[in-house]
Design an enzyme around this catalytic site. Structure first.
Site, PDB file in Angstrom:
ATOM      1  N   HIS A  36      -7.296  -2.891   9.972  1.00  0.00           N
ATOM      2  CA  HIS A  36      -8.592  -3.531   9.767  1.00  0.00           C
ATOM      3  C   HIS A  36      -9.389  -3.462  11.067  1.00  0.00           C
ATOM      4  O   HIS A  36      -9.598  -4.483  11.728  1.00  0.00           O
ATOM      5  CB  HIS A  36      -8.398  -4.967   9.294  1.00  0.00           C
ATOM      6  CG  HIS A  36      -7.599  -5.091   8.041  1.00  0.00           C
ATOM      7  ND1 HIS A  36      -7.004  -6.266   7.640  1.00  0.00           N
ATOM      8  CD2 HIS A  36      -7.286  -4.168   7.082  1.00  0.00           C
ATOM      9  CE1 HIS A  36      -6.372  -6.074   6.488  1.00  0.00           C
ATOM     10  NE2 HIS A  36      -6.520  -4.806   6.136  1.00  0.00           N
TER      11      HIS A  36
ATOM     12  N   HIS B 213      -2.815   2.326   8.309  1.00  0.00           N
ATOM     13  CA  HIS B 213      -3.934   1.557   7.751  1.00  0.00           C
ATOM     14  C   HIS B 213      -4.100   0.293   8.573  1.00  0.00           C
ATOM     15  O   HIS B 213      -3.125  -0.407   8.863  1.00  0.00           O
ATOM     16  CB  HIS B 213      -3.661   1.192   6.294  1.00  0.00           C
ATOM     17  CG  HIS B 213      -4.621   0.183   5.740  1.00  0.00           C
ATOM     18  ND1 HIS B 213      -5.979   0.373   5.734  1.00  0.00           N
ATOM     19  CD2 HIS B 213      -4.412  -1.041   5.181  1.00  0.00           C
ATOM     20  CE1 HIS B 213      -6.575  -0.676   5.193  1.00  0.00           C
ATOM     21  NE2 HIS B 213      -5.639  -1.554   4.854  1.00  0.00           N
TER      22      HIS B 213
ATOM     23  N   HIS C   5     -13.215  -3.372   4.276  1.00  0.00           N
ATOM     24  CA  HIS C   5     -11.763  -3.607   4.277  1.00  0.00           C
ATOM     25  C   HIS C   5     -11.081  -3.008   5.512  1.00  0.00           C
ATOM     26  O   HIS C   5     -10.465  -3.726   6.283  1.00  0.00           O
ATOM     27  CB  HIS C   5     -11.155  -3.024   2.992  1.00  0.00           C
ATOM     28  CG  HIS C   5      -9.685  -3.249   2.848  1.00  0.00           C
ATOM     29  ND1 HIS C   5      -9.078  -3.399   1.621  1.00  0.00           N
ATOM     30  CD2 HIS C   5      -8.683  -3.330   3.762  1.00  0.00           C
ATOM     31  CE1 HIS C   5      -7.773  -3.581   1.793  1.00  0.00           C
ATOM     32  NE2 HIS C   5      -7.517  -3.535   3.094  1.00  0.00           N
TER      33      HIS C   5
ATOM     34  N   GLU D  68       0.820  -1.217   0.000  1.00  0.00           N
ATOM     35  CA  GLU D  68       0.000   0.000   0.000  1.00  0.00           C
ATOM     36  C   GLU D  68       0.857   1.271   0.000  1.00  0.00           C
ATOM     37  O   GLU D  68       0.360   2.362   0.296  1.00  0.00           O
ATOM     38  CB  GLU D  68      -0.942   0.012   1.207  1.00  0.00           C
ATOM     39  CG  GLU D  68      -1.925  -1.136   1.272  1.00  0.00           C
ATOM     40  CD  GLU D  68      -2.928  -1.162   0.130  1.00  0.00           C
ATOM     41  OE1 GLU D  68      -2.949  -0.208  -0.672  1.00  0.00           O
ATOM     42  OE2 GLU D  68      -3.686  -2.146   0.034  1.00  0.00           O
TER      43      GLU D  68
END
Length: 275
Positions: free
Chosen positions: A143, A141, A212, A117
């Site tokens: 989850h 980032h 996501h 990413e």
């Protein structure tokens, strides 16, 4: 000789990744984290750098980041293992003078590479540098379970998601008055999702990827972790509320406006005006 693994930035990455794993936000190799550094941060550890740093070209030039060092998590690496072997799971990279690529100065041993990413991270760093006049240094980032769950049951638009999260916990409007951006579902690890995320990062410090995860930005590792943690706590409250039959009462528009005035923040207008 100073060892880079004792530096504030490696130790900070170890703590942030370990905490995220313990929260349940980063199963397997899920999640990624990047921290923008200064040359002065890494200079004392030059003796720890690779003799022949590998060079990797970026998929698109990023001149705004020219000559900038970062510490990043690796592709396919498990957050739970960062504390066990920082050099295998983290890397210090430095963008070259024209922003076309980067050298891996330290870490990412055994031919590992930065997170897949990275386009989303670097593009978001560019936008947050401009939006915050250089104050924001972290892109995270993960989850986050309950935030993901909400994207299945709430209409996926910025005003509604923001308003519901503000209502889920009083502190949320104070912590993220700029609201939460949200994308349509997109294939991860591509320039396209990176560009879409960065576009939302122009306006919001939090961006949801439906089904996501979430992207967060802040000036420090602690602030960025705390931002996501606050939103995730509110999402957990909302999940429980909806499982108990829904809201009977909530924070009103007038109360949200009063909250913003008390703490000197300007709430996202579209979320305030929603109902």
């Amino acid at each position: 000789m100073q060892n880079i693994t004792d530096s504030w930035f490696v130790q900070g990455m170890i703590k942030a990744t370990s905490d995220a794993w313990l929260k349940g936000w980063d199963e397997r190799n899920g999640g990624n984290l990047t921290l923008r550094l200064d040359e002065a941060d890494i200079a004392p550890f030059a003796a720890n750098f690779h003799e022949k740093p590998r060079y990797i070209a970026l998929s698109q030039p990023m001149p705004l980041l020219a000559n900038t060092p970062f510490i990043v998590t690796g592709s396919g690496k498990f957050f739970r293992n960062v504390q066990l072997d920082p050099a295998a799971n983290l890397g210090v990279v430095k963008i070259d003078s024209d922003g076309a690529g980067y050298h891996i100065l330290w870490g990412l041993t055994h031919d590992a590479v930065p997170t897949s990413e990275l386009p989303a991270h670097f593009l978001s760093h560019c936008e947050r540098i401009k939006a915050t006049h250089g104050k924001d240094r972290v892109i995270m980032h993960c989850h986050a379970t309950n935030l993901i769950a909400l994207t299945y049951v709430l209409e996926n638009n910025t005003a509604l998601i923001t308003r519901k999260l503000w209502e889920g916990s009083t502190e949320c409007l104070v912590v993220f008055p700029d609201g939460v951006g949200i994308l349509p579902w997109m294939v991860p690890g591509t320039d396209e999702i990176g560009q879409a995320t960065a576009q939302e990062m122009q306006k919001h410090s939090l961006v949801l990827w439906p089904f996501h995860g979430v992207f967060g930005s802040g000036p420090t590792l602690d602030e960025t972790f705390g931002l996501i943690d606050t939103a995730e706590k509110s999402a957990e409250v909302l999940v429980k509320i909806y499982s108990m039959g829904g809201m009977k009462q909530t924070i009103t528009r007038e109360e949200l406006v009063a909250l913003g005035k008390r703490f000197g923040v300007t709430p996202l207008a579209s979320a305030v005006a929603l109902y």
